[in-house]
Design a protein around this motif. Structure first.
Motif, PDB file in Angstrom:
ATOM      1  N   PHE A  22      17.656 -31.567 -25.165  1.00  0.00           N
ATOM      2  CA  PHE A  22      16.815 -30.533 -24.364  1.00  0.00           C
ATOM      3  C   PHE A  22      17.001 -30.785 -22.796  1.00  0.00           C
ATOM      4  N   SER A  46      10.096 -31.202 -13.416  1.00  0.00           N
ATOM      5  CA  SER A  46       9.374 -30.630 -14.428  1.00  0.00           C
ATOM      6  C   SER A  46      10.477 -29.914 -15.561  1.00  0.00           C
ATOM      7  N   GLY A  47      10.473 -29.971 -16.760  1.00  0.00           N
ATOM      8  CA  GLY A  47      11.069 -29.387 -17.687  1.00  0.00           C
ATOM      9  C   GLY A  47      12.766 -29.957 -17.602  1.00  0.00           C
ATOM     10  N   CYS A  48      13.069 -30.926 -17.095  1.00  0.00           N
ATOM     11  CA  CYS A  48      14.427 -31.465 -17.124  1.00  0.00           C
ATOM     12  C   CYS A  48      14.532 -32.420 -18.405  1.00  0.00           C
ATOM     13  N   GLY A  49      13.371 -32.457 -19.223  1.00  0.00           N
ATOM     14  CA  GLY A  49      13.877 -33.101 -20.427  1.00  0.00           C
ATOM     15  C   GLY A  49      13.355 -34.560 -20.500  1.00  0.00           C
ATOM     16  N   LYS A  50      12.193 -34.865 -19.915  1.00  0.00           N
ATOM     17  CA  LYS A  50      11.897 -36.519 -19.745  1.00  0.00           C
ATOM     18  C   LYS A  50      11.313 -36.801 -21.193  1.00  0.00           C
ATOM     19  N   SER A  51      10.392 -35.924 -21.413  1.00  0.00           N
ATOM     20  CA  SER A  51       9.360 -36.152 -22.489  1.00  0.00           C
ATOM     21  C   SER A  51      10.180 -35.977 -23.742  1.00  0.00           C
ATOM     22  N   SER A  52      11.033 -35.216 -23.759  1.00  0.00           N
ATOM     23  CA  SER A  52      11.879 -35.102 -25.043  1.00  0.00           C
ATOM     24  C   SER A  52      12.551 -36.556 -25.361  1.00  0.00           C
ATOM     25  N   LYS A  61      11.550 -37.267 -32.474  1.00  0.00           N
ATOM     26  CA  LYS A  61      12.632 -36.489 -32.493  1.00  0.00           C
ATOM     27  C   LYS A  61      13.994 -36.812 -32.788  1.00  0.00           C
ATOM     28  N   GLN A  92       1.257 -37.690 -23.498  1.00  0.00           N
ATOM     29  CA  GLN A  92       0.618 -37.558 -22.334  1.00  0.00           C
ATOM     30  C   GLN A  92      -1.138 -37.498 -22.205  1.00  0.00           C
TER      31      GLN A  92
HETATM   32  N1  LIG Z   1      10.704 -28.835 -29.645  1.00  0.00           N
HETATM   33  C1  LIG Z   1      11.172 -28.028 -28.790  1.00  0.00           C
HETATM   34  N2  LIG Z   1      11.428 -26.883 -28.978  1.00  0.00           N
HETATM   35  C2  LIG Z   1      11.973 -25.940 -28.116  1.00  0.00           C
HETATM   36  N3  LIG Z   1      11.987 -26.391 -26.725  1.00  0.00           N
HETATM   37  C3  LIG Z   1      11.655 -27.537 -26.571  1.00  0.00           C
HETATM   38  C4  LIG Z   1      11.164 -28.547 -27.687  1.00  0.00           C
HETATM   39  N4  LIG Z   1      10.766 -29.490 -26.864  1.00  0.00           N
HETATM   40  C5  LIG Z   1      11.193 -29.545 -25.627  1.00  0.00           C
HETATM   41  N5  LIG Z   1      11.646 -28.284 -25.395  1.00  0.00           N
HETATM   42  C6  LIG Z   1      11.963 -27.733 -24.017  1.00  0.00           C
HETATM   43  O1  LIG Z   1      12.852 -28.760 -23.394  1.00  0.00           O
HETATM   44  C7  LIG Z   1      12.775 -28.635 -22.009  1.00  0.00           C
HETATM   45  C8  LIG Z   1      12.319 -30.149 -21.463  1.00  0.00           C
HETATM   46  O2  LIG Z   1      11.164 -30.257 -21.976  1.00  0.00           O
HETATM   47  P1  LIG Z   1      10.464 -31.818 -21.744  1.00  0.00           P
HETATM   48  O3  LIG Z   1       8.913 -31.594 -21.734  1.00  0.00           O
HETATM   49  O4  LIG Z   1      11.171 -32.605 -22.309  1.00  0.00           O
HETATM   50  O5  LIG Z   1      10.301 -31.802 -20.093  1.00  0.00           O
HETATM   51  P2  LIG Z   1       9.701 -32.524 -18.827  1.00  0.00           P
HETATM   52  O6  LIG Z   1      10.891 -33.165 -18.003  1.00  0.00           O
HETATM   53  O7  LIG Z   1       9.057 -33.800 -19.736  1.00  0.00           O
HETATM   54  O8  LIG Z   1       8.485 -31.659 -18.444  1.00  0.00           O
HETATM   55  P3  LIG Z   1       7.234 -31.811 -17.785  1.00  0.00           P
HETATM   56  O9  LIG Z   1       7.385 -32.846 -16.587  1.00  0.00           O
HETATM   57  O10 LIG Z   1       6.759 -30.552 -17.302  1.00  0.00           O
HETATM   58  O11 LIG Z   1       6.423 -32.557 -19.036  1.00  0.00           O
HETATM   59  C9  LIG Z   1      11.707 -27.642 -21.832  1.00  0.00           C
HETATM   60  O12 LIG Z   1      12.408 -26.522 -21.605  1.00  0.00           O
HETATM   61  C10 LIG Z   1      10.840 -27.662 -23.267  1.00  0.00           C
HETATM   62  O13 LIG Z   1      10.627 -26.110 -23.288  1.00  0.00           O
END
Ligand SMILES: Nc1ncnc2c1ncn2[C@@H]1O[C@H](COP(=O)(O)OP(=O)(O)OP(=O)(O)O)[C@@H](O)[C@H]1O
Length: 222
Positions: A22, A46-52, A61, A92
């Motif tokens: 992601f 935000s959205g760079c994929g940290k939580s994933s 996952k 979170q």
């Molecule tokens: N199961 C999924 N299906 C589709 N897209 C996903 C899924 N999980 C994450 N994403 C996408 O992957 C990208 C990264 O999401 P993630 O939550 O890992 O980012 P983040 O860096 O933790 O964001 P934040 O700081 O806003 O929490 C986002 O565009 C999100 O929509």
């Protein structure tokens, strides 16, 4: 230390070229070795994929590529049951799973996720709450707690579970600076391996390792 060098410590965690899939394709994978007492913080916009990435580490996952090794064991699909018994995952939004503080603290025992430790008694629960920086009655209803208090109750439950690895997604998002500093000290004084996701500059400074992600490129200061 290179990711594939096994340290002499009895417990170590290796991430070898790990990707969630992601993150942007230009973002390099996570490669790092962590030992007891070390803390890897994952940061980035935000959205760079940290939580994933944290969810991949938690086994929630499947990774796109790469591997996780804990001690000499590869954490693949067949080791997920073992792995889930080693980790404590703090999402979170803290999952409470009970009407009052006592119920929340006892949840892992109720769900039989913990079977090797006795159900914590009143004093043990109160002591864990104090260590997490919250002084509250066990009868207090969860509905009456603030977001920061819920986060601290979840951390107290983590202490009671006595797991070796903590995975924390934005652990200080609902805490004031005093609460945040309390949790930082708790982690620094523990014998945990901690992996967190955070935007908080003070929290990031407290980590022993920082993996900085971006929407396009990435740096890892280890
Ligand atoms: N199961 C999924 N299906 C589709 N897209 C996903 C899924 N999980 C994450 N994403 C996408 O992957 C990208 C990264 O999401 P993630 O939550 O890992 O980012 P983040 O860096 O933790 O964001 P934040 O700081 O806003 O929490 C986002 O565009 C999100 O929509």
């Amino acid at each position: 230390m290179p990711a594939n060098t096994y340290p002499s410590s009895s417990r170590y965690l290796i991430f070898n070229e790990l990707r969630s899939g992601f993150e942007a394709s230009s973002v390099p994978p996570l490669s790092v070795t962590l030992q007891v007492g070390q803390h890897l913080a994952i940061s980035g916009v935000s959205g760079c994929g940290k939580s994933s990435l944290l969810q991949v580490i938690a086994g929630l996952k499947a990774p796109q590529s790469g591997e996780v090794l804990y001690n000499d064991q590869q954490i693949g699909e067949s080791a997920l049951h073992f792995w889930r018994q080693q980790i404590c995952y703090f999402p979170q939004q803290a999952v409470m799973g009970g009407e009052c503080v006592r119920d929340v603290l006892h949840l892992p025992w109720r769900l039989k996720a913990i079977t090797h430790l006795p159900l914590p008694d009143e004093q043990t629960c109160l002591s864990a709450l104090r260590k997490a920086g919250i002084d509250v009655l066990l009868e207090k209803t969860i509905a009456s707690l603030s977001g920061g208090e819920k986060q601290r109750v979840a951390i107290a439950r983590g202490l009671l579970m006595q797991r070796e690895i903590w995975l924390m997604d934005e652990p200080t998002s609902a805490l004031d600076p005093v609460g945040r500093d309390h949790i930082i000290q708790l982690i620094e004084e523990s014998s945990l391996i901690c992996i967190s996701v955070s935007h908080d500059p003070v929290w990031l400074t407290s980590a022993t390792h920082v993996h900085t992600m971006s929407l396009g490129k990435d740096e890892c200061n280890v």
